[in-house]
Enzyme design. Structure first.
Site, short mmCIF file in Angstrom:
data_model
loop_
_atom_site.label_atom_id
_atom_site.label_comp_id
_atom_site.label_asym_id
_atom_site.label_seq_id
_atom_site.Cartn_x
_atom_site.Cartn_y
_atom_site.Cartn_z
N ASP A 134 6.39 -4.05 9.42
CA ASP A 134 5.49 -3.32 8.54
C ASP A 134 5.66 -1.80 8.57
O ASP A 134 5.77 -1.16 7.54
CB ASP A 134 4.04 -3.71 8.85
CG ASP A 134 3.04 -3.13 7.86
OD1 ASP A 134 3.37 -3.07 6.67
OD2 ASP A 134 1.94 -2.73 8.28
N SER A 152 9.98 -12.24 -4.61
CA SER A 152 9.01 -11.16 -4.74
C SER A 152 8.16 -11.43 -5.97
O SER A 152 8.64 -11.38 -7.11
CB SER A 152 9.73 -9.81 -4.87
OG SER A 152 8.82 -8.75 -4.82
N CYS A 188 7.63 -17.05 -10.52
CA CYS A 188 6.39 -16.70 -11.20
C CYS A 188 6.41 -17.10 -12.68
O CYS A 188 5.36 -17.42 -13.25
CB CYS A 188 6.13 -15.20 -11.08
SG CYS A 188 5.71 -14.64 -9.41
N CYS A 191 3.57 -16.69 -15.73
CA CYS A 191 2.24 -16.51 -15.15
C CYS A 191 1.96 -15.02 -14.92
O CYS A 191 2.80 -14.29 -14.39
CB CYS A 191 2.11 -17.26 -13.83
SG CYS A 191 0.49 -17.06 -13.04
N CYS A 214 -5.02 0.58 -5.61
CA CYS A 214 -5.16 -0.73 -4.98
C CYS A 214 -6.32 -0.73 -3.99
O CYS A 214 -6.41 0.14 -3.13
CB CYS A 214 -3.86 -1.09 -4.27
SG CYS A 214 -3.91 -2.67 -3.40
N LYS A 297 -13.34 3.57 13.09
CA LYS A 297 -14.70 3.12 12.81
C LYS A 297 -15.26 3.71 11.52
O LYS A 297 -15.93 3.02 10.74
CB LYS A 297 -15.59 3.52 14.00
CG LYS A 297 -17.04 3.10 13.89
CD LYS A 297 -17.84 3.58 15.10
CE LYS A 297 -18.02 5.08 15.07
NZ LYS A 297 -18.98 5.56 16.09
#
EC number: 1.17.99.6
Length: 380
Positions: A134, A152, A188, A191, A214, A297
């Protein structure tokens, strides 16, 4: 060295240690991805969390000496939570996205890759490996796609035939010449459900995401959430699953293969009001092991305040008044004032008016004015 045989042995070993899917690809440049990343940068669609140097993201030889191959791995995570409490009046709950259920996947995948690396070096002592999950330079999705893990999707996630898009990804660059696997055909088709369902229109078109819009990104920002997105947040504390939930390829996909990823319902779907008063130590002890805690937090508490406003939860008004008056953090004070207006209880209006006289921070004062404007709309 018979690298075809070694590859088969690595695949077998990966299953033994709980890697759900593994694929191999060359270490050649990701030229198509470079063009897409440049376009994203030009449009201002990047999140800012990415590696800044685009060349490092697409040229493995810039981050590894003479790379020969890349091994991609995927681990499946669950999509359904067992024994989850329902959110109800007086006991409203927030939600962490599925990718943040259970133990932080970065740690789990790094451990799997470390085991894989040790196995490879035991077989080939001169092997050199560089693993990442990541936060590394390479684009996980581009590596996984080329290595045949999945295609993808239009939702910008890797979709696997076996597990849908509910998979975590990691990769390892090596100096060993493994035979590449074939990519999977795109599935895909026509769709477009994910694009149509995106709450903020962040999916500009299939396969193109404006990260700045996003919700998964917005829940991780640290400042005041832009006004236009607050009503879209709902009860989300971290991340967003909408584009995965509507995907037909994810229908009936729910795998509980790793104990580490099993969610504690009281952590993955926590009560909102207790979140507002956690100390730093309490937050770390309770949420420090989940990936959704990485921004700290304050971000989670800001989102919890917005969620309480979404529910118009009047029992939270005393908590919000306290935060508006006493919290040292401007983002929390201001968001609490805005939420009091959104909820609309008369005592909230009185508290904002009283505190407005004492508040010095201009951003907080602006949020207080927004809160009071809600009362004008309902003539209180």
């Amino acid at each position: 060295m018979n690298f075809d045989l070694l590859k088969k042995d690595i695949i077998a070993y990966s299953k033994e240690i709980g890697i759900d899917k593994i694929g191999f690809t060359s270490a050649s440049a990701f030229d198509e991805m470079k063009n897409r990343l440049i376009r994203q940068q030009e449009l201002g669609f990047q999140s800012g969390f990415e590696e800044k140097d685009i060349d490092k993201r697409v040229y493995p030889d810039l981050i590894f000496n003479k790379p020969k191959s890349i091994i991609a791995i995927a681990l499946a995570y669950p999509s359904k939570m067992k024994d989850a409490s329902q959110s109800k009046k007086g006991a409203r709950r927030g939600l962490f996205a599925r990718a943040s259920w259970g133990r932080d996947y970065h740690d789990v995948l790094r451990e799997k890759l470390s085991q894989l690396e040790a196995y490879i070096k035991e077989r080939v002592p001169e092997a050199v490996c560089k693993s990442m999950v990541d936060t590394g330079e390479l684009v996980d999705r581009a590596v996984a796609e080329r290595a045949g893990i999945g295609w993808s999707g239009k939702n910008c996630a890797i979709i696997t035939p076996e597990f849908g898009s509910y998979v975590y990804l990691g990769e390892m660059i090596t100096n060993l010449p493994f035979e590449p696997d074939e990519p999977i055909e795109e599935g895909c088709g026509d769709c477009n459900l994910c694009v149509d369902a995106c709450p903020t229109g962040a999916l500009v078109q299939g396969g193109q995401l404006n990260a700045q819009k996003c919700i998964a990104f917005l829940t991780q920002t640290k400042g005041f959430l832009p006004d236009e997105y607050r009503s879209k947040l709902g009860n989300r504390l971290y991340g967003c699953d909408t584009c995965q939930l509507v995907c037909p390829k994810n229908k009936k996909m729910d795998f509980h293969l790793h104990e580490e990823f099993e969610p504690d319902p009281e952590i993955a779907k926590p009560l909102l009001q207790p979140l507002l008063h956690l100390t730093n130590r309490e937050f770390k002890d309770t949420y420090g092991h989940v990936s959704g805690s990485w921004r700290g937090k304050k971000t989670i508490q800001r989102n919890a305040i917005i969620a309480l406003a979404h529910y118009k939860e009047e029992s939270a008004v005393p908590d919000l008044i306290y935060l508006m008056k006493e919290d040292p953090r401007p983002v929390i004070r201001g968001t609490a004032a805005w939420a009091l207006g959104k909820i609309g209880a008369p005592e909230g209006k009185a508290a904002i008016e009283t505190q407005l006289v004492h508040e010095k921070d201009l951003d907080v004062r602006a949020e207080m004015e927004k809160g009071l404007a809600f009362f004008e709309q309902i003539n209180i």
